[in-house]
Design an enzyme around this catalytic site. Structure first.
Site, PDB file in Angstrom:
ATOM      1  N   LYS A  32     -12.549   8.027  -1.039  1.00 53.25           N
ATOM      2  CA  LYS A  32     -11.309   8.516  -0.441  1.00 53.25           C
ATOM      3  C   LYS A  32     -11.238  10.040  -0.433  1.00 53.25           C
ATOM      4  O   LYS A  32     -11.384  10.694  -1.462  1.00 53.25           O
ATOM      5  CB  LYS A  32     -10.107   7.938  -1.198  1.00 53.25           C
ATOM      6  CG  LYS A  32      -8.779   8.139  -0.508  1.00 53.25           C
ATOM      7  CD  LYS A  32      -7.681   7.397  -1.260  1.00 53.25           C
ATOM      8  CE  LYS A  32      -6.351   7.461  -0.551  1.00 53.25           C
ATOM      9  NZ  LYS A  32      -5.295   6.748  -1.302  1.00 53.25           N
ATOM     10  N   CYS A  43      -5.918   4.400   3.395  1.00 55.27           N
ATOM     11  CA  CYS A  43      -4.509   4.642   3.136  1.00 55.27           C
ATOM     12  C   CYS A  43      -4.001   6.000   3.648  1.00 55.27           C
ATOM     13  O   CYS A  43      -3.812   6.177   4.846  1.00 55.27           O
ATOM     14  CB  CYS A  43      -4.251   4.476   1.626  1.00 55.27           C
ATOM     15  SG  CYS A  43      -2.517   4.220   1.175  1.00 55.27           S
ATOM     16  N   GLU A  56      -7.231  -1.419  -0.015  1.00 56.40           N
ATOM     17  CA  GLU A  56      -7.574  -0.419  -1.020  1.00 56.40           C
ATOM     18  C   GLU A  56      -7.283  -0.996  -2.403  1.00 56.40           C
ATOM     19  O   GLU A  56      -6.294  -1.702  -2.612  1.00 56.40           O
ATOM     20  CB  GLU A  56      -6.700   0.817  -0.769  1.00 56.40           C
ATOM     21  CG  GLU A  56      -6.728   1.876  -1.850  1.00 56.40           C
ATOM     22  CD  GLU A  56      -5.653   2.939  -1.650  1.00 56.40           C
ATOM     23  OE1 GLU A  56      -5.837   4.052  -2.153  1.00 56.40           O
ATOM     24  OE2 GLU A  56      -4.622   2.642  -0.992  1.00 56.40           O
TER      25      GLU A  56
END
Length: 274
Positions: free
Chosen positions: A117, A159, A46
């Site tokens: 995300k 993440c 990321e």
């Protein structure tokens, strides 16, 4: 086609610094190393494009001014190396904030997938929502991204997403054999424990492979790793700039699911709210 028996995958451990061109040069070096090692796909962390500790204003400006060029450079690297690449970047948002985005390009340079995300890291006294805009939900889970490489299907996660098991299950329901996790998992007390435990849990509960790339210490926890559908780590990176490789076999996936058919044993189906 999804008939391949196995595919070699690499996960990269690399920090995203404040110089986009320097980050691209480091990515290029690791892509060349991945190609030399026989990898068909390499996953980068990321935000490997740029320093995630920068201010919201700086990240947004870099996303606007350099996001498209970074994406084009990743596409060209994939095509020149003959290796599919997943990398984390910043793009322009609709307002004053950037998007925290994963892009995937195939060995021929074709776009494979793009994922913004969903779950922003507003936890452990950190507020990612002050820097990045959350991705909107779409009909029929259209916000999720899966793609095929060398006969395996891959699903993208970023993440903090790994703390939400419903997302990984939806990706597996879409046929994902491998969950690809790109992360800058922020360092802190017990965070290495959380990282590895959650990755193994996602592999075990979904009986799928997990390939997870993380930025290294001191800002993030490192421990980039590739995990078997049984939960066993197959490979792990320890250095600041390093690759870990593993060969993922469809036969192994079938073996685990035969002895542990928990996906077939489910009594509840996931239903989208709204």
């Amino acid at each position: 086609s999804r008939t391949a028996e196995d595919v070699t995958v690499a996960v990269a451990q690399l920090a995203g610094g404040p110089d986009v061109q320097a980050n691209l040069a480091a990515i290029a070096d690791l892509v060349a190393e991945a190609a030399a090692g026989g990898a068909k796909l390499v996953v980068f962390p990321e935000a490997v494009m740029f320093d995630f500790t920068a201010s919201a204003e700086t990240i947004a400006a870099v996303g606007r001014e350099q996001g498209l060029a970074f994406e084009a450079a990743i596409r060209d690297l994939a095509q020149k190396s003959g290796v599919a690449i997943v990398a984390g970047m910043y793009g322009p948002g609709e307002g004053r904030l950037a998007t925290n985005t994963l892009v995937a390009f195939g060995a021929d340079g074709a776009a494979l997938g793009r994922y913004e995300k969903l779950h922003l890291y507003d936890a452990f006294h950190y507020r990612e929502s002050e820097k990045n805009q959350p991705a909107p939900l779409k009909p029929d889970f259209g916000e999720l991204a899966t793609f095929d490489v060398a006969g395996m299907r891959f699903g993208l996660m970023n993440c903090y997403d790994i703390r939400f098991p419903e997302m990984s299950r939806l990706l597996v329901d879409r046929g994902a054999d491998v969950l690809l996790v790109a992360s800058g998992w922020v360092a802190g007390p017990l965070k290495e424990l959380h990282w590895q435990t959650l990755l193994q849990a996602r592999a075990i509960e979904n009986t799928c492979f997990v390939a997870a790339s993380c930025q290294p210490p001191p800002l993030s926890v490192g421990h980039s790793m590739i995990i078997d559908p049984s939960g066993l780590p197959l490979a792990c990176a320890a250095g600041a700039r390093e690759l870990a490789f593993a060969r993922l076999a469809r036969k192994r996936l079938a073996e685990v699911r035969e002895v542990l058919p928990c996906l077939a044993h489910r009594r509840y189906a996931v239903v989208q709210k709204g």
